[in-house]
Design an enzyme around this catalytic site. Structure first.
Site, PDB file in Angstrom:
ATOM      1  N   ASP A   1       0.411  -8.539   1.540  1.00 51.07           N
ATOM      2  CA  ASP A   1      -0.644  -7.647   1.040  1.00 51.07           C
ATOM      3  C   ASP A   1      -1.574  -8.477   0.157  1.00 51.07           C
ATOM      4  OD1 ASP A   1      -0.532  -4.219   0.553  1.00 51.07           O
ATOM      5  OD2 ASP A   1      -2.055  -5.442  -0.449  1.00 51.07           O
TER       6      ASP A   1
ATOM      7  N   GLY B   1      -3.507  -2.089  -2.577  1.00 51.02           N
ATOM      8  CA  GLY B   1      -2.073  -1.899  -2.805  1.00 51.02           C
ATOM      9  C   GLY B   1      -1.716  -2.351  -4.212  1.00 51.02           C
TER      10      GLY B   1
ATOM     11  N   TYR C   1     -16.068   2.398   9.370  1.00 47.50           N
ATOM     12  CA  TYR C   1     -14.595   2.392   9.310  1.00 47.50           C
ATOM     13  C   TYR C   1     -14.014   2.922  10.613  1.00 47.50           C
ATOM     14  CZ  TYR C   1      -9.884   3.845   8.005  1.00 47.50           C
ATOM     15  OH  TYR C   1      -8.529   4.031   7.975  1.00 47.50           O
TER      16      TYR C   1
ATOM     17  N   LYS D   1     -11.448   1.157  13.475  1.00 48.12           N
ATOM     18  CA  LYS D   1     -10.152   1.685  13.907  1.00 48.12           C
ATOM     19  C   LYS D   1     -10.130   1.878  15.422  1.00 48.12           C
ATOM     20  CE  LYS D   1      -7.784   1.441  10.376  1.00 48.12           C
ATOM     21  NZ  LYS D   1      -6.497   0.737  10.363  1.00 48.12           N
TER      22      LYS D   1
ATOM     23  N   ALA E   1      -1.760   0.796  12.785  1.00 43.82           N
ATOM     24  CA  ALA E   1      -2.219   2.027  12.137  1.00 43.82           C
ATOM     25  C   ALA E   1      -3.673   2.302  12.499  1.00 43.82           C
ATOM     26  CB  ALA E   1      -2.071   1.900  10.623  1.00 43.82           C
TER      27      ALA E   1
ATOM     28  N   THR F   1     -11.841  -7.347   7.833  1.00 45.50           N
ATOM     29  CA  THR F   1     -10.414  -7.132   7.586  1.00 45.50           C
ATOM     30  C   THR F   1      -9.799  -6.273   8.684  1.00 45.50           C
ATOM     31  OG1 THR F   1     -10.871  -7.211   5.235  1.00 45.50           O
ATOM     32  CG2 THR F   1      -8.742  -6.294   5.878  1.00 45.50           C
TER      33      THR F   1
ATOM     34  N   GLY G   1       0.825  -1.214   0.000  1.00 46.60           N
ATOM     35  CA  GLY G   1       0.000   0.000   0.000  1.00 46.60           C
ATOM     36  C   GLY G   1       0.850   1.251   0.000  1.00 46.60           C
TER      37      GLY G   1
END
Ligand code: UDP
Length: 330
Positions: A31, A36, A151, A155, A119, A95, A10
């Site tokens: 990946d 990516g 999303y 996170k 991340a 994911t 990515g």
């Protein structure tokens, strides 16, 4: 040192790959190439210290072994981009949460645990209206437009998982809230503003600003971002913490459009469109998104080296070359 990078093909992942290879370390990237690109690793592929596996983080059987091999793990693999997040929510959840859990669980089972960097995203601050966001600030999600928070919630869950694995299973993991990152290899296909503007300006098409252009962002060059991530990985004292990373210089999206136009010497006009038209559905944008880097600076000593103007110059040069290849001069 052995470095494992998930999402290594990515935008940010591949820049991390290059950074660690340039320092002479061994790098293993995985990946699924969903967002990516193999091309991002074309330099790395020539390096004998580099290994790549085209694998899905959620199902890959080799993950435990790869984590065991690593001294440092950068977990960058995630489904990103507003469009995909809205259209593919189940995959986002599986994911983004499932992948993180697998990485942390694999690390937790080891006696000698690798350093882990996860991340996260500035998205978690949501509609907080403060001029800049510190890690102690409220995370504000509104009840309207429910699904856009999918999303964000993944996170946040990643951050909670990281803290729980730190407290209960001794995994030395740090979550990093990445603010808007720009630079070479950022794909325009997922709606990000800088690659869009650069492509539009270089091709002479209208530069399309969503809304009135008064919304602001703070853009960090990816080459600065990966340096910050590597400094954080070096500092074990940041384990268990959640930290912002980015660049705190702020610019309005309209000024960004003008800057791209100026740097590319483009004849493009700047056109404004409504969010509903841009996203194909009603959409409420975040007005300002600027990192407060006070906490980060307590832990790493770093000054951003890339000015936005320099990054844009680089991107304009790269895009000009690309478009010349696509449309050979007559
Ligand atoms: N934006 C824009 N034109 C584009 C893409 C994005 O005006 O072609 C705007 C978008 O509405 C937002 C800002 O630029 O206000 C940054 O968008 P991006 O998706 O890059 O980042 P994020 O909104 O996630 O911070």
């Amino acid at each position: 040192m052995n470095v494992l990078i998930t999402g290594g093909a990515g935008f940010i992942g591949s820049n991390l790959v290059d950074l660690y290879l340039s320092r002479g370390h061994k790098v293993h990237a995985i990946d699924d190439l969903s967002t990516g690109f193999g091309a991002n690793l074309s330099q790395a592929m020539k390096n004998p210290n580099f290994k790549f596996d085209h694998q899905d983080i959620v199902t890959w059987q080799g993950l435990e072994k790869a984590v065991q091999w690593a001294d440092v793990v950068f977990h960058m693999a995630a489904v990103v981009g507003v469009k995909r997040v809205l259209e593919d929510s189940l995959n986002v959840i599986k994911t983004n949460c499932g992948g993180t859990e697998r990485v942390l669980e694999a690390a937790a089972r080891l006696k000698w645990k690798p350093r882990v960097i996860i991340a996260s995203s500035s998205e978690v601050y949501g509609f907080n209206t403060k001029p800049s966001f510190a890690e102690t600030d409220d995370l504000v999600m509104r009840s309207d437009d429910h699904f856009r928070w999918c999303y964000t919630a993944t996170k946040l869950m990643d951050e909670f998982m990281a803290q729980a694995y730190f407290m209960e299973r001794d995994v030395p993991v740090t979550s990093v809230r990445l603010f808007n990152t720009v630079g070479p290899r950022q794909a325009g296909a997922y709606g990000m503003v800088v690659p869009n503007f650069v492509r539009q300006a270089v091709s002479g098409r209208s530069i399309i600003v969503f809304g009135d252009g008064n919304q602001t962002r703070s853009f960090c060059d990816v080459r600065d971002m990966v340096q910050m991530l590597s400094l954080l990985a070096q500092n074990e004292k940041t384990a268990g913490k959640i930290l912002n990373a980015g660049n705190d210089r702020e610019i309005s999206i309209l000024d960004l459009a003008k800057l791209v136009k100026k740097i590319s010497e483009s004849t493009s006009n700047i056109k404004f469109i409504e969010y509903a038209e841009a996203y194909g559905r009603p959409f409420k944008d975040v007005d300002h998104r600027r990192p407060d880097l006070t906490e980060l600076r307590k832990w790493i000593s770093f000054t951003n080296k890339w000015k936005l103007e320099d990054t844009l110059e680089d991107l304009v040069a790269l895009e000009t070359k690309k478009q010349q290849v696509r449309i050979p001069a007559e």
